[in-house]
Design a protein around this motif. Structure first.
Motif, PDB file in Angstrom:
ATOM      1  N   ILE A 106       0.859  -1.186   0.000  1.00 34.79           N
ATOM      2  CA  ILE A 106       0.000   0.000   0.000  1.00 34.79           C
ATOM      3  C   ILE A 106       0.894   1.233   0.000  1.00 34.79           C
ATOM      4  CG2 ILE A 106      -1.696   1.321   1.326  1.00 34.79           C
ATOM      5  CD1 ILE A 106      -2.789  -1.314   2.369  1.00 34.79           C
ATOM      6  N   ASP A 107       0.689   2.110  -0.957  1.00 35.02           N
ATOM      7  CA  ASP A 107       1.543   3.299  -1.008  1.00 35.02           C
ATOM      8  C   ASP A 107       0.807   4.469  -1.645  1.00 35.02           C
ATOM      9  OD1 ASP A 107       1.630   2.765  -3.764  1.00 35.02           O
ATOM     10  OD2 ASP A 107       3.492   1.631  -3.576  1.00 35.02           O
ATOM     11  N   ILE A 108       1.572   5.454  -2.034  1.00 34.86           N
ATOM     12  CA  ILE A 108       1.015   6.720  -2.486  1.00 34.86           C
ATOM     13  C   ILE A 108       0.249   6.605  -3.796  1.00 34.86           C
ATOM     14  CG2 ILE A 108       2.951   7.512  -3.899  1.00 34.86           C
ATOM     15  CD1 ILE A 108       0.947   9.542  -1.282  1.00 34.86           C
ATOM     16  N   ARG A 109       0.407   5.473  -4.498  1.00 39.11           N
ATOM     17  CA  ARG A 109      -0.332   5.308  -5.741  1.00 39.11           C
ATOM     18  C   ARG A 109      -1.834   5.304  -5.513  1.00 39.11           C
ATOM     19  NH1 ARG A 109       2.455  -0.008  -7.868  1.00 39.11           N
ATOM     20  NH2 ARG A 109       2.550  -0.306  -5.603  1.00 39.11           N
ATOM     21  N   SER A 110      -2.247   4.965  -4.259  1.00 38.27           N
ATOM     22  CA  SER A 110      -3.671   5.008  -3.922  1.00 38.27           C
ATOM     23  C   SER A 110      -4.162   6.430  -3.663  1.00 38.27           C
ATOM     24  CB  SER A 110      -3.936   4.136  -2.681  1.00 38.27           C
ATOM     25  OG  SER A 110      -3.633   2.783  -2.954  1.00 38.27           O
ATOM     26  N   LYS A 111      -3.221   7.365  -3.521  1.00 40.40           N
ATOM     27  CA  LYS A 111      -3.497   8.797  -3.371  1.00 40.40           C
ATOM     28  C   LYS A 111      -4.580   9.073  -2.339  1.00 40.40           C
ATOM     29  CE  LYS A 111      -1.677   9.834  -7.915  1.00 40.40           C
ATOM     30  NZ  LYS A 111      -1.899  10.381  -9.276  1.00 40.40           N
ATOM     31  N   GLU A 112      -5.707   9.639  -2.752  1.00 38.77           N
ATOM     32  CA  GLU A 112      -6.746  10.058  -1.810  1.00 38.77           C
ATOM     33  C   GLU A 112      -7.292   8.894  -0.993  1.00 38.77           C
ATOM     34  OE1 GLU A 112      -7.630  13.145  -1.035  1.00 38.77           O
ATOM     35  OE2 GLU A 112      -6.000  13.759  -2.368  1.00 38.77           O
ATOM     36  N   LEU A 113      -7.201   7.681  -1.547  1.00 38.25           N
ATOM     37  CA  LEU A 113      -7.725   6.514  -0.834  1.00 38.25           C
ATOM     38  C   LEU A 113      -6.906   6.187   0.410  1.00 38.25           C
ATOM     39  CD1 LEU A 113      -8.610   4.166  -3.845  1.00 38.25           C
ATOM     40  CD2 LEU A 113     -10.181   5.481  -2.420  1.00 38.25           C
ATOM     41  N   LEU A 114      -5.683   6.745   0.499  1.00 42.45           N
ATOM     42  CA  LEU A 114      -4.853   6.513   1.683  1.00 42.45           C
ATOM     43  C   LEU A 114      -5.520   7.019   2.957  1.00 42.45           C
ATOM     44  CD1 LEU A 114      -1.177   7.296   0.604  1.00 42.45           C
ATOM     45  CD2 LEU A 114      -2.112   5.108   1.331  1.00 42.45           C
ATOM     46  N   LYS A 115      -6.423   7.976   2.794  1.00 43.54           N
ATOM     47  CA  LYS A 115      -7.093   8.535   3.964  1.00 43.54           C
ATOM     48  C   LYS A 115      -7.915   7.477   4.695  1.00 43.54           C
ATOM     49  CE  LYS A 115      -7.403  13.198   1.999  1.00 43.54           C
ATOM     50  NZ  LYS A 115      -8.325  14.278   1.526  1.00 43.54           N
TER      51      LYS A 115
END
Length: 295
Positions: A62-71
């Protein structure tokens, strides 16, 4: 069930770490939105995803590629804690900006956040976005000064596997008259040993038959060479593992690949297995020559 959540900075080595985990039998899922974590873990925990397939080790990248979903990462972890009995470990990989910039320049890849800003600005944004996840990580590994082999060793220590179990060894007997195996790392030439081919009662035997071993063991050079092979392999194999080598191909060759090489290849495989290494043996040319047909 063993669950690892692998996360961290882009360029810090998550892909290499995932490969290490895969080699250790983990079922890896890359670039997973955090919101999907609870459902997938619950599926495998209830036996719906891994039953019958021997899947009891999971790794999620899991990393920044998920962008807004990281929240949704924090909520996902709460749901896992609430709805399953599964424990998990969060492993966070990071590196300093100078190293990350150098790695990006070498690979010429684009940073996921670097569309409208410099690479340094993208890394700064990413670090800020990952602060919450990093604070939850039980293990933080700084890869700035780590070679891939050192990262591998760190991960193996983390998951509790012995380093010796991480490299597969393929031992192959062959005949020089049919050519060298193309991808051998080490070759032992045993053509200097007395050739059973010239003994009429042994000609139709192979190195798998006890008669060949009994014949070769009559000669002191056979015994000495076996000890030297053993000493060499017990020294070099740990060094290969330390450097991160995943597969070692050992060739043992004689003239036709039927008598001496087969016997010595079986010996090499046996001493490696005795030491606890993952080793298999194959006899490439044992039946190639039609003159050995007993029919």
């Amino acid at each position: 069930m063993d669950i690892i959540i692998l996360t961290g900075m882009s360029g810090a080595g998550k892909s290499q770490a995932a490969h290490v985990l895969e080699d250790q039998g983990y079922f890896c899922i890359d670039n997973l939105p955090p919101v999907a974590l609870p459902g997938i873990i619950s599926t495998f925990a209830n036996g719906q995803g891994g039953e019958g397939y021997g899947i009891d080790k999971l790794a999620f990248v899991i990393d920044i590629r998920s962008k807004e979903l990281l929240k949704g990462f924090g909520d996902a972890l709460k749901k896992i804690d609430r709805e399953t009995d599964c424990a998990y470990r969060i492993v966070f990989l990071e590196a300093n900006n100078d190293v990350l910039i150098s790695r990006y320049r070498q690979t010429r890849r684009k940073h996921p956040l670097g569309k409208d800003c410099s690479l340094l600005e993208a890394l700064t944004m990413e670090r800020k976005m990952l602060l919450g996840i990093r604070s939850r990580a039980g293990i933080v590994i700084d890869t700035s000064m780590l070679a891939i082999s050192a990262l591998k060793e760190e991960l193996l220590t983390l998951i509790g596997d012995e380093v010796e179990s991480t490299m597969s060894i393929y031992v192959e007997s062959f005949g020089f008259k049919y050519g060298l195996p193309q991808d051998c790392d080490n070759v032992f030439d045993v053509r200097f040993l007395p050739n059973p081919y010239y003994i009429p009662e042994l000609k139709l035997c192979s190195g798998l038959d006890p008669e060949i071993g009994e014949y070769l063991e009559k000669f002191e050079e056979t015994k000495q060479y076996k000890e030297k092979i053993k000493d060499l392999l017990y020294f070099v194999v740990p060094q290969y593992i330390k450097e991160g080598k995943g597969r070692l191909h050992i060739g043992v060759g004689c003239t036709g690949g039927r008598h001496r090489s087969v016997y010595l290849a079986e010996y090499v495989n046996s001493i490696l297995n005795e030491k606890g290494y993952i080793s298999t043996v194959h006899h490439r040319d044992i039946d190639k020559d039609p003159r050995y047909s007993k029919t």
